[in-house]
Motif scaffolding. Structure first.
Motif, mmCIF file in Angstrom:
data_model
loop_
_atom_site.group_PDB
_atom_site.id
_atom_site.type_symbol
_atom_site.label_atom_id
_atom_site.label_comp_id
_atom_site.label_asym_id
_atom_site.label_seq_id
_atom_site.Cartn_x
_atom_site.Cartn_y
_atom_site.Cartn_z
ATOM 1 N N PHE A 1 0.787 -1.174 0.139
ATOM 2 C CA PHE A 1 0.042 -0.010 -0.088
ATOM 3 C C PHE A 1 0.772 1.444 0.124
ATOM 4 C CE2 PHE A 1 -2.404 3.370 2.262
ATOM 5 C CZ PHE A 1 -3.489 3.483 1.374
ATOM 6 N N ALA A 2 0.540 2.196 -0.901
ATOM 7 C CA ALA A 2 1.197 3.640 -1.034
ATOM 8 C C ALA A 2 0.141 4.562 -1.371
ATOM 9 C CB ALA A 2 2.442 3.486 -1.911
ATOM 10 N N THR A 3 0.463 5.876 -0.929
ATOM 11 C CA THR A 3 -0.162 6.793 -1.497
ATOM 12 C C THR A 3 0.869 7.944 -2.044
ATOM 13 O OG1 THR A 3 -0.208 7.823 0.644
ATOM 14 C CG2 THR A 3 -2.267 6.600 -0.108
ATOM 15 N N VAL A 4 0.380 8.650 -2.832
ATOM 16 C CA VAL A 4 1.098 10.053 -3.434
ATOM 17 C C VAL A 4 0.117 11.162 -3.207
ATOM 18 C CG1 VAL A 4 2.124 11.091 -5.270
ATOM 19 C CG2 VAL A 4 2.519 8.865 -4.919
ATOM 20 N N GLY A 5 0.756 12.316 -2.590
ATOM 21 C CA GLY A 5 -0.240 13.515 -2.364
ATOM 22 C C GLY A 5 -0.892 13.745 -1.036
ATOM 23 N N ARG A 6 -1.040 12.456 -0.299
ATOM 24 C CA ARG A 6 -1.978 12.715 1.015
ATOM 25 C C ARG A 6 -1.079 13.573 2.054
ATOM 26 N NH1 ARG A 6 -5.558 8.356 3.439
ATOM 27 N NH2 ARG A 6 -5.491 8.017 1.252
ATOM 28 N N SER A 7 -0.107 13.639 2.160
ATOM 29 C CA SER A 7 0.714 14.323 3.047
ATOM 30 C C SER A 7 0.812 15.931 2.675
ATOM 31 C CB SER A 7 2.173 13.717 3.484
ATOM 32 O OG SER A 7 3.128 13.901 2.407
ATOM 33 N N SER A 8 0.991 16.263 1.258
ATOM 34 C CA SER A 8 0.945 17.403 0.889
ATOM 35 C C SER A 8 -0.498 17.994 0.562
ATOM 36 C CB SER A 8 1.888 17.543 -0.374
ATOM 37 O OG SER A 8 1.157 16.731 -1.424
ATOM 38 N N GLY A 9 -1.408 17.346 0.798
ATOM 39 C CA GLY A 9 -2.599 18.034 0.675
ATOM 40 C C GLY A 9 -3.223 18.069 -0.749
ATOM 41 N N ALA A 10 -2.531 17.373 -1.947
ATOM 42 C CA ALA A 10 -2.743 17.285 -3.406
ATOM 43 C C ALA A 10 -4.016 16.555 -3.573
ATOM 44 C CB ALA A 10 -1.544 16.938 -3.933
ATOM 45 N N HIS A 11 -4.706 17.026 -4.515
ATOM 46 C CA HIS A 11 -5.981 16.373 -4.888
ATOM 47 C C HIS A 11 -6.016 16.273 -6.151
ATOM 48 C CE1 HIS A 11 -7.947 15.964 -0.788
ATOM 49 N NE2 HIS A 11 -7.476 17.153 -0.753
ATOM 50 N N PRO A 12 -6.422 15.071 -6.803
ATOM 51 C CA PRO A 12 -6.898 13.806 -5.883
ATOM 52 C C PRO A 12 -5.717 13.053 -5.442
ATOM 53 C CG PRO A 12 -6.866 13.255 -8.110
ATOM 54 C CD PRO A 12 -6.848 14.766 -8.329
ATOM 55 N N VAL A 13 -5.649 12.489 -4.549
ATOM 56 C CA VAL A 13 -4.619 11.502 -3.919
ATOM 57 C C VAL A 13 -4.404 10.217 -4.894
ATOM 58 C CG1 VAL A 13 -3.795 10.028 -1.858
ATOM 59 C CG2 VAL A 13 -4.821 12.436 -1.558
ATOM 60 N N LEU A 14 -3.340 9.801 -5.153
ATOM 61 C CA LEU A 14 -3.185 8.652 -5.945
ATOM 62 C C LEU A 14 -2.896 7.534 -4.790
ATOM 63 C CD1 LEU A 14 -0.748 9.981 -8.849
ATOM 64 C CD2 LEU A 14 -3.053 9.824 -8.617
ATOM 65 N N MET A 15 -3.393 6.495 -4.919
ATOM 66 C CA MET A 15 -3.370 5.354 -4.028
ATOM 67 C C MET A 15 -2.915 4.179 -4.858
ATOM 68 S SD MET A 15 -6.209 4.336 -0.920
ATOM 69 C CE MET A 15 -7.327 4.608 -2.238
ATOM 70 N N PHE A 16 -2.141 3.304 -4.282
ATOM 71 C CA PHE A 16 -1.862 2.019 -5.107
ATOM 72 C C PHE A 16 -1.971 0.927 -3.946
ATOM 73 C CE2 PHE A 16 0.405 5.929 -6.484
ATOM 74 C CZ PHE A 16 0.499 5.754 -7.634
ATOM 75 N N ILE A 17 -2.467 -0.112 -4.223
ATOM 76 C CA ILE A 17 -2.953 -1.277 -3.468
ATOM 77 C C ILE A 17 -2.474 -2.375 -4.268
ATOM 78 C CG2 ILE A 17 -4.668 -2.850 -2.607
ATOM 79 C CD1 ILE A 17 -6.479 -0.175 -2.384
ATOM 80 N N ALA A 18 -1.642 -3.251 -3.673
ATOM 81 C CA ALA A 18 -1.116 -4.553 -4.306
ATOM 82 C C ALA A 18 -2.249 -5.593 -4.054
ATOM 83 C CB ALA A 18 0.076 -4.968 -3.554
ATOM 84 N N VAL A 19 -2.468 -6.052 -5.396
ATOM 85 C CA VAL A 19 -3.766 -7.127 -5.405
ATOM 86 C C VAL A 19 -2.822 -8.304 -6.231
ATOM 87 C CG1 VAL A 19 -5.466 -5.620 -5.633
ATOM 88 C CG2 VAL A 19 -4.329 -6.316 -7.682
ATOM 89 N N PRO A 20 -3.161 -9.733 -5.716
ATOM 90 C CA PRO A 20 -2.746 -10.938 -6.276
ATOM 91 C C PRO A 20 -2.737 -10.875 -7.721
ATOM 92 C CG PRO A 20 -4.460 -11.244 -4.824
ATOM 93 C CD PRO A 20 -4.220 -9.896 -4.635
#
Length: 117
Positions: free
Chosen positions: A38-57
């Motif tokens: 799991f990882a995100t880009v933009g959440r800590s800087s308040g950017a919108h939209p936040v990019l969210m990355f979720i590992a799936v099998p």
């Protein structure tokens, strides 16, 4: 009540690796706490939209895919930068008065970089 865009979510094999690509392309840091799952880009800087990355099998066949369009006045430089970060340059287009290039990220997700004025 209004609806707003909160996240753009990517199903992926390795969340940190794909977040690092997209964070580098958008010149945004990967948020603290990223892992291969799991990882995100933009959440800590308040950017919108936040990019969210979720590992799936396994990526689910038939599941909606996301296509991101980016724009830059220096679009050819940005295409080269994307390739240097691990993207594959698929094709260039010039249609209906608009120019853009289609690329794929390191996991094969397509995105466009258009010529902004």
């Amino acid at each position: 009540m209004a609806i707003s865009l909160e996240h753009i979510t990517f199903d992926c094999a390795n969340a940190t690796e794909l977040a690092t690509f997209w964070g580098g392309l958008l010149d945004r840091p990967v948020d603290e706490g990223a892992s291969e799952y799991f990882a995100t880009v933009g959440r800590s800087s308040g950017a919108h939209p936040v990019l969210m990355f979720i590992a799936v099998p396994d990526k689910n066949p038939g599941k909606n895919t996301v296509h991101i369009d980016l724009v830059s006045a220096e679009w050819t430089d940005e295409i080269a930068r994307a390739v240097s970060l691990g993207a594959k340059h698929i094709a260039d287009y010039d249609e209906f008065g608009t120019k853009w290039a289609t690329l794929s990220d390191p996991e094969g997700n397509l995105f466009d970089i258009g010529c902004g004025l």
